[in-house]
Design a protein around this motif. Sequence first.
Motif, mmCIF file in Angstrom:
data_model
loop_
_atom_site.group_PDB
_atom_site.id
_atom_site.type_symbol
_atom_site.label_atom_id
_atom_site.label_comp_id
_atom_site.label_asym_id
_atom_site.label_seq_id
_atom_site.Cartn_x
_atom_site.Cartn_y
_atom_site.Cartn_z
ATOM 1 N N LEU A 47 0.823 -1.220 0.000
ATOM 2 C CA LEU A 47 0.000 0.000 0.000
ATOM 3 C C LEU A 47 0.853 1.264 0.000
ATOM 4 C CD1 LEU A 47 -2.833 -1.158 2.447
ATOM 5 C CD2 LEU A 47 -2.690 -1.399 -0.052
ATOM 6 N N GLU A 48 2.163 1.100 0.197
ATOM 7 C CA GLU A 48 3.103 2.237 0.237
ATOM 8 C C GLU A 48 2.673 3.257 1.277
ATOM 9 O OE1 GLU A 48 5.150 3.364 -3.533
ATOM 10 O OE2 GLU A 48 3.415 2.401 -4.465
ATOM 11 N N ASN A 49 2.265 2.745 2.452
ATOM 12 C CA ASN A 49 1.829 3.622 3.547
ATOM 13 C C ASN A 49 2.164 2.939 4.879
ATOM 14 O OD1 ASN A 49 0.534 5.326 5.314
ATOM 15 N ND2 ASN A 49 -1.540 4.669 4.758
ATOM 16 N N PRO A 50 2.893 3.629 5.770
ATOM 17 C CA PRO A 50 3.233 3.002 7.046
ATOM 18 C C PRO A 50 2.066 2.952 8.037
ATOM 19 C CG PRO A 50 4.133 5.219 6.960
ATOM 20 C CD PRO A 50 3.513 4.954 5.617
ATOM 21 N N HIS A 51 0.982 3.681 7.756
ATOM 22 C CA HIS A 51 -0.155 3.715 8.690
ATOM 23 C C HIS A 51 -1.192 2.663 8.280
ATOM 24 C CE1 HIS A 51 1.643 7.359 10.154
ATOM 25 N NE2 HIS A 51 1.562 7.897 8.955
ATOM 26 N N VAL A 52 -0.879 1.425 8.661
ATOM 27 C CA VAL A 52 -1.753 0.299 8.325
ATOM 28 C C VAL A 52 -2.021 -0.476 9.605
ATOM 29 C CG1 VAL A 52 -1.862 -1.844 7.014
ATOM 30 C CG2 VAL A 52 -0.774 0.143 5.996
ATOM 31 N N VAL A 53 -3.280 -0.883 9.821
ATOM 32 C CA VAL A 53 -3.579 -1.673 11.028
ATOM 33 C C VAL A 53 -4.287 -2.980 10.675
ATOM 34 C CG1 VAL A 53 -3.663 0.146 12.793
ATOM 35 C CG2 VAL A 53 -5.706 -0.322 11.398
ATOM 36 N N THR A 54 -4.134 -3.939 11.573
ATOM 37 C CA THR A 54 -4.834 -5.216 11.440
ATOM 38 C C THR A 54 -6.291 -4.998 11.801
ATOM 39 O OG1 THR A 54 -2.835 -6.206 12.372
ATOM 40 C CG2 THR A 54 -4.756 -7.651 12.112
ATOM 41 N N LYS A 55 -7.205 -5.363 10.910
ATOM 42 C CA LYS A 55 -8.635 -5.226 11.197
ATOM 43 C C LYS A 55 -9.251 -6.556 11.600
ATOM 44 C CE LYS A 55 -12.742 -3.767 11.536
ATOM 45 N NZ LYS A 55 -13.108 -2.972 12.717
ATOM 46 N N LEU A 56 -8.896 -7.623 10.894
ATOM 47 C CA LEU A 56 -9.550 -8.903 11.142
ATOM 48 C C LEU A 56 -8.612 -10.059 10.819
ATOM 49 C CD1 LEU A 56 -12.994 -10.069 10.756
ATOM 50 C CD2 LEU A 56 -11.516 -11.068 9.040
ATOM 51 N N ILE A 57 -8.647 -11.067 11.684
ATOM 52 C CA ILE A 57 -7.952 -12.324 11.396
ATOM 53 C C ILE A 57 -9.005 -13.426 11.488
ATOM 54 C CG2 ILE A 57 -6.138 -13.940 12.096
ATOM 55 C CD1 ILE A 57 -4.565 -11.604 13.235
ATOM 56 N N SER A 58 -9.194 -14.153 10.402
ATOM 57 C CA SER A 58 -10.245 -15.177 10.368
ATOM 58 C C SER A 58 -9.792 -16.408 11.142
ATOM 59 C CB SER A 58 -10.561 -15.541 8.924
ATOM 60 O OG SER A 58 -9.530 -16.354 8.402
ATOM 61 N N GLU A 59 -10.532 -17.487 10.984
ATOM 62 C CA GLU A 59 -10.217 -18.746 11.666
ATOM 63 C C GLU A 59 -8.750 -19.130 11.448
ATOM 64 O OE1 GLU A 59 -13.264 -22.128 11.749
ATOM 65 O OE2 GLU A 59 -11.857 -22.653 10.159
ATOM 66 N N ILE A 60 -8.126 -19.544 12.541
ATOM 67 C CA ILE A 60 -6.709 -19.943 12.467
ATOM 68 C C ILE A 60 -6.648 -21.452 12.656
ATOM 69 C CG2 ILE A 60 -4.449 -19.703 13.570
ATOM 70 C CD1 ILE A 60 -5.649 -16.974 14.720
ATOM 71 N N ASN A 61 -6.066 -22.135 11.701
ATOM 72 C CA ASN A 61 -5.996 -23.592 11.781
ATOM 73 C C ASN A 61 -4.558 -24.006 12.095
ATOM 74 O OD1 ASN A 61 -6.265 -26.305 11.510
ATOM 75 N ND2 ASN A 61 -6.951 -26.300 9.387
ATOM 76 N N PHE A 62 -4.331 -24.405 13.352
ATOM 77 C CA PHE A 62 -3.006 -24.901 13.748
ATOM 78 C C PHE A 62 -2.953 -26.382 13.349
ATOM 79 C CE2 PHE A 62 -3.556 -21.263 16.611
ATOM 80 C CZ PHE A 62 -2.304 -20.672 16.568
ATOM 81 N N ILE A 63 -2.199 -26.700 12.321
ATOM 82 C CA ILE A 63 -2.235 -28.044 11.726
ATOM 83 C C ILE A 63 -1.215 -28.987 12.355
ATOM 84 C CG2 ILE A 63 -1.921 -29.316 9.553
ATOM 85 C CD1 ILE A 63 -2.934 -26.656 8.188
ATOM 86 N N SER A 64 -0.009 -28.502 12.552
ATOM 87 C CA SER A 64 1.014 -29.345 13.190
ATOM 88 C C SER A 64 1.881 -28.458 14.071
ATOM 89 C CB SER A 64 1.864 -30.068 12.144
ATOM 90 O OG SER A 64 2.608 -29.119 11.399
ATOM 91 N N ALA A 65 2.526 -29.071 15.069
ATOM 92 C CA ALA A 65 3.252 -28.292 16.078
ATOM 93 C C ALA A 65 4.761 -28.361 15.853
ATOM 94 C CB ALA A 65 2.906 -28.816 17.464
ATOM 95 N N PRO A 66 5.369 -27.229 15.488
ATOM 96 C CA PRO A 66 6.837 -27.218 15.360
ATOM 97 C C PRO A 66 7.514 -27.428 16.722
ATOM 98 C CG PRO A 66 5.863 -25.331 14.260
ATOM 99 C CD PRO A 66 4.779 -25.954 15.100
#
Length: 139
Positions: A47-66
């Motif tokens: 976006l060539e702009n430093p003023h960006v924020v996280t609005k939404l994170i959908s379902e997170i699927n943890f598949i395997s554990a490092p």
Amino acid sequence: MKSTPELNFHTRRWVKPEDLNPNQTLFGGSLLKWIDEEAVIYAIIQLENPHVVTKLISEINFISAPRQGDIIELGIVATKFGVTSLTMRCEVRNKLTQQKVLTIDRMVFVNLDEHGVPQPHGKTEVTYVKDRLKKKGEE
Ligand SMILES: CC(C)(COP(=O)(O)OP(=O)(O)OC[C@H]1O[C@@H](n2cnc3c(N)ncnc32)[C@H](O)[C@@H]1OP(=O)(O)O)[C@@H](O)C(=O)NCCC(=O)NCCS
């Protein structure tokens, strides 16, 4: 967007003792912090702009554990350019085995002005810094 570019596995992380949970596997909170930072850097560059924020994170699927000593890589790709928003998809995998660690279908970031108000970013597709610099050089 003309076509959906491939996931860009740019950043690699080495799982260290301080990143583990009491089960001796990677703590999910550490992984989410790395992903959020990776995604916001991607958004800032696109976006060539430093003023960006996280609005939404959908379902997170943890598949395997490092585990300690594993090398993981974080993949991000833009899936939709909105008016003020940018939506991405994320995948994390083990670098050496290519086993999937996590998937997130939708992460939405919002482009802000200097007062923190959503502002149209004017972007419609993925662009690359090298091409932008080349274009500038030709002008
Ligand atoms: C980001 C923020 C300014 C957006 O405010 P808002 O009132 O929702 O703004 P708008 O309604 O104008 O929406 C802005 C964009 O977000 C999108 N959006 C809003 N809510 C959404 C949701 N729940 N899911 C997906 N997208 C959403 C809108 O569609 C719009 O995108 P578009 O312009 O491309 O169509 C505000 O919610 C905020 O400050 N949130 C806190 C952000 C933060 O602190 N993040 C963590 C630290 S980085």
